[in-house]
Design an enzyme around this catalytic site. Structure first.
Site, PDB file in Angstrom:
ATOM      1  CB  THR A  28       4.072   7.090   4.229  1.00 46.30           C
ATOM      2  OG1 THR A  28       5.289   7.538   4.798  1.00 46.30           O
ATOM      3  CG2 THR A  28       3.651   8.011   3.109  1.00 46.30           C
ATOM      4  CD  GLU A  82       3.313   8.158  -0.363  1.00 45.55           C
ATOM      5  OE1 GLU A  82       2.392   7.307  -0.304  1.00 45.55           O
ATOM      6  OE2 GLU A  82       4.451   7.948   0.067  1.00 45.55           O
ATOM      7  CE  LYS A 109      19.594  -9.000 -10.658  1.00 42.41           C
ATOM      8  NZ  LYS A 109      20.011  -7.810 -11.321  1.00 42.41           N
ATOM      9  CD1 TRP A 112      15.064  -8.117 -12.567  1.00 45.40           C
ATOM     10  CD2 TRP A 112      15.185  -7.970 -10.352  1.00 45.40           C
ATOM     11  NE1 TRP A 112      15.960  -7.123 -12.267  1.00 45.40           N
ATOM     12  CE2 TRP A 112      16.052  -7.007 -10.911  1.00 45.40           C
ATOM     13  CE3 TRP A 112      15.099  -8.068  -8.959  1.00 45.40           C
ATOM     14  CZ2 TRP A 112      16.824  -6.154 -10.135  1.00 45.40           C
ATOM     15  CZ3 TRP A 112      15.868  -7.205  -8.187  1.00 45.40           C
ATOM     16  CH2 TRP A 112      16.711  -6.268  -8.762  1.00 45.40           C
TER      17      TRP A 112
HETATM   18  P1  AMP Z   1      -0.107   2.770   1.758  1.00 47.01           P
HETATM   19  O1  AMP Z   1       0.366   4.151   1.578  1.00 47.01           O
HETATM   20  O2  AMP Z   1       0.023   2.265   3.151  1.00 47.01           O
HETATM   21  O3  AMP Z   1      -1.462   2.570   1.238  1.00 47.01           O
HETATM   22  O4  AMP Z   1       0.846   1.839   0.895  1.00 47.01           O
HETATM   23  C1  AMP Z   1       0.964   1.990  -0.482  1.00 47.01           C
HETATM   24  C2  AMP Z   1       1.693   0.814  -1.050  1.00 47.01           C
HETATM   25  O5  AMP Z   1       0.918  -0.383  -0.854  1.00 47.01           O
HETATM   26  C3  AMP Z   1       1.900   0.873  -2.538  1.00 47.01           C
HETATM   27  O6  AMP Z   1       3.010   1.673  -2.883  1.00 47.01           O
HETATM   28  C4  AMP Z   1       2.097  -0.578  -2.881  1.00 47.01           C
HETATM   29  O7  AMP Z   1       3.422  -1.007  -2.598  1.00 47.01           O
HETATM   30  C5  AMP Z   1       1.174  -1.277  -1.928  1.00 47.01           C
HETATM   31  N1  AMP Z   1      -0.094  -1.604  -2.602  1.00 47.01           N
HETATM   32  C6  AMP Z   1      -1.246  -0.932  -2.553  1.00 47.01           C
HETATM   33  N2  AMP Z   1      -2.196  -1.557  -3.268  1.00 47.01           N
HETATM   34  C7  AMP Z   1      -1.621  -2.651  -3.809  1.00 47.01           C
HETATM   35  C8  AMP Z   1      -2.057  -3.703  -4.669  1.00 47.01           C
HETATM   36  N3  AMP Z   1      -3.303  -3.770  -5.099  1.00 47.01           N
HETATM   37  N4  AMP Z   1      -1.167  -4.646  -5.030  1.00 47.01           N
HETATM   38  C9  AMP Z   1       0.110  -4.600  -4.593  1.00 47.01           C
HETATM   39  N5  AMP Z   1       0.581  -3.649  -3.781  1.00 47.01           N
HETATM   40  C10 AMP Z   1      -0.261  -2.678  -3.386  1.00 47.01           C
END
Ligand code: AMP
Length: 545
Positions: free
Chosen positions: A187, A332, A442, A447
Site C-alpha cells: 500500500t 487491499e 472537525k 465534520w
Molecule cells: P490505493 O490503495 O492507493 O488505491 O488507495 C485506496 C484509497 O484511495 C481508498 O481507501 C480511498 O481513500 C481512496 N480512493 C480510491 N478511490 C476513491 C474514490 N473514488 N473517491 C475517493 N477516494 C478514493
C-alpha cells in the site's frame, strides 16, 4: 446409503492458467502495443505475447524461481511488464510490483520485507535501483529491460531479450491451487511502513470476471485498452489480467508518459477504455481543450483512486463526448469495490440528479459486501446521511497483510476489513466517500468533508486543482484551508472562490482562507498529497483567531 448430492461439479481451480491458455488459443491475431519514445508504437500479437511469456516462464525457472518466490518488477508499463504479469504467477511465483516513485528507504524496506529474489528493472530506471544493491541482500539476480531505444545494459547484468532468446518456451504449466499467491503489492502507506497485500489466483480470477461485467468496466474483446494506470499501482486496477482474459487490444503507456502522449494515443488508436486518477484527467482536459484532440472514442474512463469532481465528469461528457465512470477501490481489494453506473430508471431522471449519482462512488460490485459503522461498531442505515467507517468483505478483499503484526487491527471481530474511509451509503446502495478518516475536518462540533469542498472549488472555471486541509484553530479546533491552483493564464481572488462556494455550502463549511499555490503536491501514484500541504501550513494563523 443416500446418494451424494453435494460437490458433484468438478473441483476446477480458479487460476490464471485457464485465462492465459484460453486467450492464447482464441485471440492469437489480436495486438498488444507499447509506446516507445520518439518511435512508432512497438506492436506484436497475442501469439507473440504468449510465446514470449512461455519463454520467460522457462527463463524464470532457469533463474531458480520456485513456487512462492517473489519476483519484483521496477518498471514502466510495457509489453515486457505484461509478460511478467503472466509468466511469474503461471509458474507459481509471486509478482511483486515495486512502485518506482518510492523513496530509497521505502524501497529497501519493501524489497527486504517481501524477500524478493529476482528484480526485473527498466534500463531507464536502473540508476534509481543501483544504489540500493547493498541494502537488498535477498535479491540474487537483476534483469534489465530495454525500455527506451538507447537503453544500455550495465555490465555484468542480464538483459531481458537475451534471456528470452536463449530459452525455449515452457512446454507445460505446473498445476496450481487457486489459493496460491499470484502477486503482491504494498500500500502507498501514509503512516508507518507500507503493508504488503498478497493476491491469490482465485481472488484475481473472480475479480476479472466481475470487472468485465457490463455493469462494471464492461470489458470486451472489442475494446482497445490503454494501460495508463501504473502497473505498480494496486495491481494496475487488475486490467492487465481482465483485458487479456477478454482478448481486448492493448496499448501500454511506455516510459514516463505525459498528458500529451495520452491524448495522442487515445486519438490515434481509438482507445475505448482508459483508467486513471483524477489528477491525470485534469491535466488531459487542459490539453484537449487547448489543442482540440478527439478523445470521443473513450466509452469508459474508470476514474478513481481519489474522488472525481462532478464538474470533471460533466465536462468530459459534454465537451469531449467521453464517458467517465467513477469507481472506488483499494490495493487491499485487488482493487475494485464500487462503481457508479446509473440504474435503468435513473436514465429518466433530470440531468442534474443523474450527475449527482454519477459523482458518487457507486454501488458495490458483485462479490463485495459493504457496510458503514459508527465509532462503537454499530451498523448505520443506508440513508445517504449517516456517516461512518466503510467496511468490506469478499473473495478479493485482503484477509491479512503479509507478515505484519499490526494486521489484526484492520479487521473487525466478525471478519470485515476496516477500510479507513469514511462514507455514506444512500437508499439505492451508492457509496459516497466523505474522506479518509485523517482528512476529515472537525470544526466545532461539525465534520466537514474536505473532498466535498475541494470538488466544489474545482468546478470554478478559473481553477485547475484544489485541495482542502484542516488547519488548527484555537476556537473551533480545526478549520478548512483551501489550497488552490489557478488554470494557466488565469488570476483568481480569494473572494471569488468564497462567493462561488457561498450558495453551495453551509456557512461553517466555507474555508476560512484560500491560498494560491503553483501545484498540489502529488503522491507516488498521482493523488493529492495532503500530508505535504498539512506540513506546509501547520503554523497557519487563522484570520480571526
Ligand atoms: P490505493 O490503495 O492507493 O488505491 O488507495 C485506496 C484509497 O484511495 C481508498 O481507501 C480511498 O481513500 C481512496 N480512493 C480510491 N478511490 C476513491 C474514490 N473514488 N473517491 C475517493 N477516494 C478514493
Amino acid at each position: 446409503m443416500a446418494a451424494r448430492i453435494d460437490a458433484l461439479m468438478m473441483d476446477y481451480p480458479l487460476t490464471l492458467t485457464h485465462f492465459f491458455e484460453r486467450s492464447r488459443r482464441l485471440f492469437p491475431k489480436k495486438t498488444i502495443a507499447t509506446r516507445v519514445p520518439g518511435r512508432p508504437l512497438f506492436r506484436y500479437t497475442y501469439a507473440d505475447f504468449a510465446e514470449r511469456t512461455m519463454r520467460l516462464a522457462a527463463a524464470l525457472r532457469a533463474l531458480g524461481v520456485k513456487k512462492g518466490d517473489r519476483v519484483a518488477t521496477f518498471a514502466w508499463n510495457s509489453h515486457r511488464h505484461l509478460e511478467l504479469y503472466w509468466a511469474v504467477p503461471l509458474i507459481g511465483g509471486v509478482l511483486h510490483t515495486l512502485n518506482i516513485r518510492l523513496s530509497r528507504d521505502d524501497l529497501a524496506y519493501i524489497v527486504n520485507h517481501a524477500g524478493d529474489s529476482v528484480v526485473f528493472a527498466d534500463a531507464s530506471l536502473w540508476a534509481a535501483l543501483e544504489g540500493l544493491r547493498d541494502r537488498i541482500p535477498t535479491v540474487r539476480r537483476f534483469v534489465i529491460m530495454p525500455d527506451t531505444p538507447d537503453a544500455a545494459v550495465p555490465p555484468g547484468l542480464a538483459e531481458y531479450e537475451d534471456l528470452l532468446a536463449g530459452t525455449a518456451p515452457i512446454t507445460s504449466w505446473p498445476e496450481l491451487a487457486e489459493t496460491d499467491a499470484s502477486g503482491m503489492c504494498y500500500t502507498s502507506g501514509t503512516t508507518g511502513h507500507p503493508k504488503g497485500v498478497v493476491y491469490t489466483h482465485r481472488a484475481v480470477f473472480l475479480h476479472c470476471l466481475a470487472q468485465a461485467m457490463t455493469d462494471s468496466f464492461g470489458l470486451s474483446e472489442r475494446d482497445v485498452i490503454f494501460h495508463m494506470v501504473p502497473m505498480f499501482h494496486a495491481n494496475s486496477w487488475c486490467v492487465p489480467y481482465t483485458g487479456v482474459m477478454v482478448g481486448a487490444t492493448h496499448v501500454l503507456a511506455g516510459p514516463n508518459p505525459q498528458p500529451r502522449d495520452i491524448c495522442e494515443i487515445v486519438q490515434s488508436e481509438k482507445v475505448t477504455v482508459c483508467g486513471g486518477v483524477p489528477t491525470v484527467w485534469i491535466a488531459v482536459k487542459e490539453l484537449v481543450e487547448h489543442d482540440g484532440y478527439d478523445i470521443s472514442s473513450l466509452r469508459c474512463i474508470p476514474i478513481g483512486g481519489s474522488a472525481a469532481p462532478r464538474s470533471l465528469i460533466e465536462l468530459y461528457d459534454k465537451k469531449f463526448g467521453a464517458s467517465m465512470t467513477h469507481a472506488w477501490g483499494m490495493t487491499e481489494m485487488t482493487p475494485l469495490g464500487t462503481l457508479s453506473r446509473l440504474k435503468s430508471y435513473m436514465l429518466d431522471w433530470p440531468e442534474d440528479r443523474q450527475y449527482a449519482v454519477r459523482a458518487r462512488c457507486g454501488y458495490p460490485s458483485v462479490g463485495v459486501d459493504v457496510r458503514i459503522v459508527d465509532d462503537d461498531g454499530r451498523e448505520l442505515p443506508w440513508d445517504g446521511q449517516s456517516m461512518g467507517e466503510l467496511q468490506v468483505r469478499g473473495p478479493w478483499v485482503v484477509g491479512a497483510y503479509y507478515d505484519n503484526p499490526e494486521s489484526a487491527a484492520r479487521f473487525t471481530a466478525d471478519g470485515w476489513f476496516r477500510t479507513g474511509d469514511v462514507a455514506t451509503i444512500d437508499a439505492e446502495g451508492y457509496v459516497q466517500i466523505t474522506d479518509r478518516t485523517k482528512d476529515l475536518i472537525k470544526s466545532g462540533g461539525e465534520w466537514i468533508s474536505s473532498v466535498d469542498v475541494e470538488n466544489l472549488i474545482m468546478a470554478h472555471p478559473k481553477v485547475l486543482e484544489a485541495a482542502v486541509i484542516a488547519v488548527p484553530h484555537p476556537k473551533w479546533v480545526e478549520r478548512p484551508l483551501a489550497c488552490v491552483v489557478p488554470r494557466p493564464g488565469e488570476r483568481i481572488e480569494r473572494a471569488e472562490i468564497i462567493e462561488f462556494l457561498r450558495p453551495k455550502l453551509a456557512r461553517w463549511a466555507l474555508p476560512d482562507e484560500v491560498v494560491l499555490i503553483d501545484a498540489v503536491p502529488k503522491t507516488s501514484v498521482g493523488k493529492f498529497d495532503k500530508k505535504v500541504l498539512r506540513e506546509r501550513f501547520k503554523d497557519w494563523t487563522p484570520r480571526e483567531a
